[in-house]
Design a protein around this motif. Structure first.
Motif, PDB file in Angstrom:
ATOM      1  N   GLY A 149      35.202  40.596  34.154  1.00  0.00           N
ATOM      2  CA  GLY A 149      36.549  40.319  34.622  1.00  0.00           C
ATOM      3  C   GLY A 149      37.323  39.325  33.793  1.00  0.00           C
ATOM      4  N   GLN A 150      36.749  38.854  32.682  1.00  0.00           N
ATOM      5  CA  GLN A 150      37.454  37.881  31.844  1.00  0.00           C
ATOM      6  C   GLN A 150      38.718  38.477  31.235  1.00  0.00           C
ATOM      7  OE1 GLN A 150      36.906  34.499  31.284  1.00  0.00           O
ATOM      8  NE2 GLN A 150      35.629  34.872  33.080  1.00  0.00           N
TER       9      GLN A 150
ATOM     10  N   TYR B 203      40.753  40.584  32.549  1.00  0.00           N
ATOM     11  CA  TYR B 203      41.812  40.519  33.567  1.00  0.00           C
ATOM     12  C   TYR B 203      42.255  39.077  33.782  1.00  0.00           C
ATOM     13  CZ  TYR B 203      44.145  40.546  38.070  1.00  0.00           C
ATOM     14  OH  TYR B 203      45.061  40.340  39.077  1.00  0.00           O
ATOM     15  N   SER B 204      41.290  38.176  33.984  1.00  0.00           N
ATOM     16  CA  SER B 204      41.636  36.801  34.340  1.00  0.00           C
ATOM     17  C   SER B 204      42.382  36.083  33.216  1.00  0.00           C
ATOM     18  CB  SER B 204      40.386  36.020  34.734  1.00  0.00           C
ATOM     19  OG  SER B 204      39.492  35.915  33.654  1.00  0.00           O
ATOM     20  N   GLN B 205      42.077  36.422  31.966  1.00  0.00           N
ATOM     21  CA  GLN B 205      42.795  35.796  30.853  1.00  0.00           C
ATOM     22  C   GLN B 205      44.265  36.178  30.855  1.00  0.00           C
ATOM     23  OE1 GLN B 205      40.549  36.941  27.392  1.00  0.00           O
ATOM     24  NE2 GLN B 205      38.874  35.515  27.830  1.00  0.00           N
TER      25      GLN B 205
ATOM     26  N   VAL C 224      37.672  44.960  36.165  1.00  0.00           N
ATOM     27  CA  VAL C 224      36.691  43.864  36.011  1.00  0.00           C
ATOM     28  C   VAL C 224      35.337  44.400  35.544  1.00  0.00           C
ATOM     29  CG1 VAL C 224      37.838  42.347  37.660  1.00  0.00           C
ATOM     30  CG2 VAL C 224      36.118  43.957  38.487  1.00  0.00           C
TER      31      VAL C 224
ATOM     32  N   LYS D 127      45.745  30.860  39.441  1.00  0.00           N
ATOM     33  CA  LYS D 127      45.182  31.511  40.626  1.00  0.00           C
ATOM     34  C   LYS D 127      43.915  30.785  41.075  1.00  0.00           C
ATOM     35  CE  LYS D 127      48.250  34.842  40.097  1.00  0.00           C
ATOM     36  NZ  LYS D 127      48.789  34.574  38.756  1.00  0.00           N
TER      37      LYS D 127
ATOM     38  N   ALA E 132      38.468  34.086  41.953  1.00  0.00           N
ATOM     39  CA  ALA E 132      38.503  35.304  41.140  1.00  0.00           C
ATOM     40  C   ALA E 132      39.907  35.865  40.974  1.00  0.00           C
ATOM     41  CB  ALA E 132      37.582  36.370  41.752  1.00  0.00           C
ATOM     42  N   GLY E 133      40.923  35.124  41.457  1.00  0.00           N
ATOM     43  CA  GLY E 133      42.298  35.577  41.248  1.00  0.00           C
ATOM     44  C   GLY E 133      43.128  35.704  42.498  1.00  0.00           C
TER      45      GLY E 133
ATOM     46  N   TYR F  22      45.983  37.528  33.773  1.00  0.00           N
ATOM     47  CA  TYR F  22      46.659  37.399  35.064  1.00  0.00           C
ATOM     48  C   TYR F  22      46.101  36.295  35.960  1.00  0.00           C
ATOM     49  CZ  TYR F  22      48.050  42.064  33.542  1.00  0.00           C
ATOM     50  OH  TYR F  22      48.522  43.109  32.814  1.00  0.00           O
ATOM     51  N   GLY F  23      45.095  35.556  35.494  1.00  0.00           N
ATOM     52  CA  GLY F  23      44.441  34.586  36.361  1.00  0.00           C
ATOM     53  C   GLY F  23      44.987  33.179  36.302  1.00  0.00           C
ATOM     54  N   LYS F  24      45.930  32.906  35.410  1.00  0.00           N
ATOM     55  CA  LYS F  24      46.443  31.546  35.275  1.00  0.00           C
ATOM     56  C   LYS F  24      47.088  31.066  36.579  1.00  0.00           C
ATOM     57  CE  LYS F  24      49.396  28.632  32.368  1.00  0.00           C
ATOM     58  NZ  LYS F  24      50.338  28.587  31.226  1.00  0.00           N
TER      59      LYS F  24
END
Length: 318
Positions: free
Chosen positions: A142-143, A145-147, A136, A153, A156-157, A149-151
């Protein structure tokens, strides 16, 4: 087997011998956890390990792959991750899934995430991720990562799921992390955790995983989570809780009542034993010994009981 004791109720620098942590080396150690109390079954050979992991529901943990790291402690971190995935492919029984407890990449670049996804995909397993602080640190906080693996969630995940009669909870404690500071969960995530646990049977086994340990291994190095006591207060009513973490690149275990804490080796490089060096930076060991310090963790959940068997294996195993 080397034993180290750390008093987590006092400053870590006092090193008072009241709570026991354990660091293992070698082929692997099997721990059976019954009602929160671990019993070591000793070093495992291949046949014994195969028998252990084929009984019941199993899953894997890898951690701290640091794809993109190329310094002296391991100039080829992607190669040792590849070795770990190959070792997973050779297991006698296919696990249900894999968890990755953070620091997938070293600098959270798109290329590093791509390389990690390509190699980890070779395991042909569903993978549940949480971020490490190295995941992050991109310009988008952290975008990257979130793009990926964050769907689906929360926040922050963080998230939870159920598998094989076990409730799994993925927590994030690396957001807004200060250099050398302790991890944080934050009030929003703690409220979500309370809601997630509300109404669940106290007899249901729970596995929590996050990057930074939820107990204070060594405060001087930021090896702990400052608001973990609030999370643990929510978890203690349950009869069987296992907390799996990475971040410290070595195996340590602690038991508090029905809560067992277990940290994992890295697949990239080791870090020093707490307090044994000036800093927690990458530990350089002779090249021929590196794979003795890297590895994976296999967890077996026995049907009809709350027992967990935890097998830690190094990349150097024969």
């Amino acid at each position: 087997m080397t034993h180290h004791r750390i008093d987590t109720e006092r400053p870590a620098t006092t090193r008072r011998e009241t709570l026991e942590c354990m660091i293992w080396a070698g082929t692997g150690v099997l721990w059976t956890v019954a009602s929160g109390v671990p019993v070591s079954l000793g070093l495992l050979g291949k046949a014994e390990a195969a028998e252990a992991v084929t009984k019941g529901f199993t899953f894997l943990q890898i951690s701290d792959s640091h794809v993109g790291f190329d310094k002296a402690a391991n100039p080829h971190a992607l190669d040792t991750l590849t070795e770990a995935i190959a070792q997973i492919g050779a297991l006698p029984a296919k696990p249900a899934f894999m968890i990755h407890t953070g620091d997938i990449t070293h600098l959270s670049t798109a290329a590093q995430f791509d390389d990690a996804a390509r190699v980890i995909g070779g395991a042909r397993l569903d993978v549940h991720y949480v971020p490490g602080e190295h995941d992050v640190i991109d310009e988008g906080n952290g975008q990257a990562y979130s793009q990926r693996y964050g769907k689906g969630k929360q926040g922050a995940g963080w998230y939870s799921f159920d598998e094989g009669g076990v409730h799994f909870i993925a927590l994030v404690n690396v957001v807004n992390l200060r250099a050398g500071g302790l991890g944080q969960l934050g009030p929003e995530q703690l409220k979500w955790l309370a809601d997630d646990l509300r109404g669940r049977s106290a007899s249901a086994p729970i596995v929590v995983f996050a990057h930074i340990p939820l107990w204070t291994v060594y405060a001087d190095w930021g090896w702990g989570t400052e608001d973990s006591a609030q999370a643990l207060a929510l978890l203690r009513p349950f009869g069987s809780v296992t907390v799996l973490n990475g971040h410290i690149h070595q195996i340590m275990q602690k038991v508090e009542g029905n809560v067992t804490f277990h940290t994992a080796r890295s697949t990239a490089f080791p870090q020093p034993v707490p307090g044994s060096a000036a800093s927690p930076g990458p530990l350089t060991v002779p090249a021929g010994e590196l794979r003795n310090f890297l590895g994976i963790t296999n967890v077996a959940i026995r049907p009809g009981a709350n027992d967990l068997a935890i097998i830690d294996s190094t990349l150097a195993r024969s």
